[in-house]
Scaffold this motif. Structure first.
Motif, short mmCIF file in Angstrom:
data_model
loop_
_atom_site.label_atom_id
_atom_site.label_comp_id
_atom_site.label_asym_id
_atom_site.label_seq_id
_atom_site.Cartn_x
_atom_site.Cartn_y
_atom_site.Cartn_z
N GLY A 155 0.81 -1.22 0.00
CA GLY A 155 0.00 0.00 0.00
C GLY A 155 0.84 1.27 0.00
N ASP A 156 0.18 2.40 0.19
CA ASP A 156 0.87 3.70 0.20
C ASP A 156 1.91 3.77 1.32
N THR A 157 1.55 3.28 2.49
CA THR A 157 2.49 3.33 3.61
C THR A 157 3.76 2.57 3.25
N ALA A 238 4.67 -2.88 7.01
CA ALA A 238 3.85 -1.72 6.61
C ALA A 238 2.56 -2.22 5.99
N ILE A 239 1.75 -2.88 6.82
CA ILE A 239 0.56 -3.57 6.30
C ILE A 239 -0.75 -2.90 6.72
N GLY A 240 -0.69 -1.68 7.14
CA GLY A 240 -1.93 -0.98 7.47
C GLY A 240 -2.01 -0.62 8.96
N TYR A 284 -10.50 7.07 3.72
CA TYR A 284 -9.60 8.12 3.21
C TYR A 284 -8.29 8.20 4.00
N ARG A 285 -8.38 8.25 5.30
CA ARG A 285 -7.22 8.22 6.20
C ARG A 285 -6.09 9.18 5.80
N GLN A 286 -6.44 10.36 5.42
CA GLN A 286 -5.45 11.37 5.05
C GLN A 286 -5.39 12.44 6.13
P1 NAP Z 1 -3.48 -0.29 3.13
O1 NAP Z 1 -3.79 0.60 1.99
O2 NAP Z 1 -4.56 -1.03 3.83
O3 NAP Z 1 -2.38 -1.32 2.61
C1 NAP Z 1 -1.93 -2.38 3.42
C2 NAP Z 1 -1.05 -3.29 2.58
O4 NAP Z 1 -0.56 -4.34 3.41
C3 NAP Z 1 -1.80 -3.94 1.42
O5 NAP Z 1 -0.97 -3.99 0.30
C4 NAP Z 1 -2.13 -5.31 1.96
O6 NAP Z 1 -2.15 -6.31 0.98
C5 NAP Z 1 -0.99 -5.58 2.89
N1 NAP Z 1 -1.36 -6.47 4.00
C6 NAP Z 1 -2.38 -6.27 4.89
N2 NAP Z 1 -2.41 -7.28 5.79
C7 NAP Z 1 -1.40 -8.12 5.44
C8 NAP Z 1 -0.93 -9.33 5.98
N3 NAP Z 1 -1.48 -9.90 7.06
N4 NAP Z 1 0.12 -9.93 5.37
C9 NAP Z 1 0.70 -9.36 4.29
N5 NAP Z 1 0.29 -8.21 3.74
C10 NAP Z 1 -0.75 -7.60 4.31
O7 NAP Z 1 -2.73 0.51 4.32
P2 NAP Z 1 -1.73 1.75 4.21
O8 NAP Z 1 -0.73 1.57 3.16
O9 NAP Z 1 -1.25 1.95 5.61
O10 NAP Z 1 -2.65 2.96 3.82
C11 NAP Z 1 -3.80 3.26 4.60
C12 NAP Z 1 -4.51 4.48 4.05
O11 NAP Z 1 -3.70 5.63 4.26
C13 NAP Z 1 -4.79 4.39 2.56
O12 NAP Z 1 -6.01 4.98 2.30
C14 NAP Z 1 -3.68 5.20 1.96
O13 NAP Z 1 -4.02 5.77 0.74
C15 NAP Z 1 -3.43 6.26 3.03
N6 NAP Z 1 -2.02 6.70 3.00
C16 NAP Z 1 -1.69 7.68 2.14
C17 NAP Z 1 -0.36 8.10 2.05
C18 NAP Z 1 -0.01 9.17 1.09
O14 NAP Z 1 1.17 9.38 0.88
N7 NAP Z 1 -0.95 9.85 0.48
C19 NAP Z 1 0.63 7.51 2.84
C20 NAP Z 1 0.26 6.51 3.71
C21 NAP Z 1 -1.07 6.10 3.77
P3 NAP Z 1 -3.30 -6.36 -0.14
O15 NAP Z 1 -2.97 -5.27 -1.12
O16 NAP Z 1 -3.17 -7.72 -0.71
O17 NAP Z 1 -4.59 -6.14 0.58
#
Ligand code: NAP
Length: 319
Positions: A155-157, A238-240, A284-286
């Motif tokens: 993901g983005d993180t 970095a999985i959310g 959205y989480r922004q």
């Molecule tokens: P996310 O979008 O939920 O991505 C989590 C990633 O980790 C996904 O690729 C997911 O795989 C993977 N994952 C989750 N559980 C897992 C597990 N048990 N084992 C292996 N992989 C796993 O979380 P995020 O990246 O923290 O982003 C959260 C929100 O914040 C998003 O809306 C994002 O757009 C926003 N954000 C934005 C920015 C920015 O720069 N604008 C920066 C950080 C975050 P799958 O893809 O297969 O589900």
């Protein structure tokens, strides 16, 4: 310690949502008290370059942005307590907020406690946390200068972490469980352009290897089941994120993942209690959407208190 004075507004949390709520509420003469948490500032404290927050044409560092927001809130006489909240009682009025050292009462409440990084839950991951396993490149990347690391997630993180680490590490391998990344295209392109970044797709981290510190990882191919071993010095997860709402169980309605169920973005079912930011927003989480929610929550509090026609002023710093 119990305090007899009743606050007009307590804001729990000091990320973009909580601090924006504080700025609006303070300017609205509500003299808010922010329970900022021990790790004040929220997730942006662990972020480097923020390039998408409006008003900063050259980007801004996450901690700098939060410091500016806090100073802005302080300029309008917001008060801060740097403690965590242990529990709340929303069943009676005034609402009760129990922090680590004091019990406070308030006519209204904005809860903006955000979300925290998630872990895979492997025994080896937890055993080696702080010894090569981390969920924060900004905090720990320095220790991996010229070394090899993996970043788990697509993901983005994850891509932000990869981008940051690629500037100092010898090699950064992205381990992602599917064959497609979830991150926004611009971030994908950015990391794919780095010479020292490679992708291990359709793969799941099985085990972190090492006794005193990380020496490698075992990775399982999700298509073939084949397990391979890789020598690395660091593992970044970095999985959310998961919402910080444990203290709200039984007080507010939560969904199965722990997000607060809202009536309309910031409204809970309890009049006078509002939420703002990532604890209620899994979409959205922004920083900017959290700030927007903080503003809306504060404006709603103003209206709510006006209707109550509170005779009392908010009170000074508590004991
Ligand atoms: P996310 O979008 O939920 O991505 C989590 C990633 O980790 C996904 O690729 C997911 O795989 C993977 N994952 C989750 N559980 C897992 C597990 N048990 N084992 C292996 N992989 C796993 O979380 P995020 O990246 O923290 O982003 C959260 C929100 O914040 C998003 O809306 C994002 O757009 C926003 N954000 C934005 C920015 C920015 O720069 N604008 C920066 C950080 C975050 P799958 O893809 O297969 O589900």
């Amino acid at each position: 310690m119990a305090n007899k004075k009743i606050e007009k507004l307590i804001i729990i949390g000091s990320g973009p949502a909580g601090l924006t709520a504080a700025i609006y509420a303070a300017r609205g003469n509500l003299n808010p008290l922010v329970i900022a948490g021990r790790e004040a500032g929220g997730q942006l404290m662990w972020t480097t370059d923020v390039d998408d927050y409006p008003g900063f044409e050259n980007g801004v560092l996450g901690p700098d942005l939060m410091a500016k927001m806090r100073k802005q809130a302080e300029r309008f006489d917001t008060r801060f307590i740097n403690e965590d909240v242990i529990s709340v009682d929303l069943k009676k009025k005034p609402f009760v907020v129990q922090s680590e050292s004091r019990q406070l009462t308030t006519e209204s409440l904005i809860i903006a406690t955000g979300a925290s990084a998630m872990w895979l839950g492997l025994e080896s991951e937890q055993r080696l946390r702080g010894r090569g396993v981390s969920a924060c490149a900004v905090c720990d990347g320095f220790f991996f200068k010229d070394k090899k690391v993996i970043v788990v997630g697509g993901g983005d993180t994850a891509m932000r972490e990869v981008n940051y680490l690629s500037r100092m590490c010898k090699q950064v391998s992205v381990v992602h469980r599917r064959d497609k990344l979830r991150a926004q295209p611009a971030l994908q392109e950015l990391v794919k352009s780095k010479k020292n970044v490679d992708f291990i797709l359709n793969s799941q981290l099985e085990e972190v290897l090492g006794q005193e510190k990380v020496t490698g990882v075992k990775i399982k191919n999700t298509q073939t089941g084949k397990i391979s071993q890789l020598e690395v010095d660091g593992v970044f997860i970095a999985i959310g994120h998961k919402p910080n709402t444990g203290f709200l169980k039984g007080e507010l309605e939560l969904d199965e993942k722990g997000y607060v169920l809202v009536e309309d973005e910031v409204y809970t079912k309890i009049p006078g209690v509002y939420v703002a930011g990532d604890l209620a927003d899994h979409r959205y989480r922004q920083a900017v959407t959290a700030a927007g929610a903080g503003c809306k929550a504060a404006l709603n509090v103003e209206e709510y208190l006006q209707k109550l026609e509170l005779p009392s002023e908010g009170n000074g710093i508590l004991q």
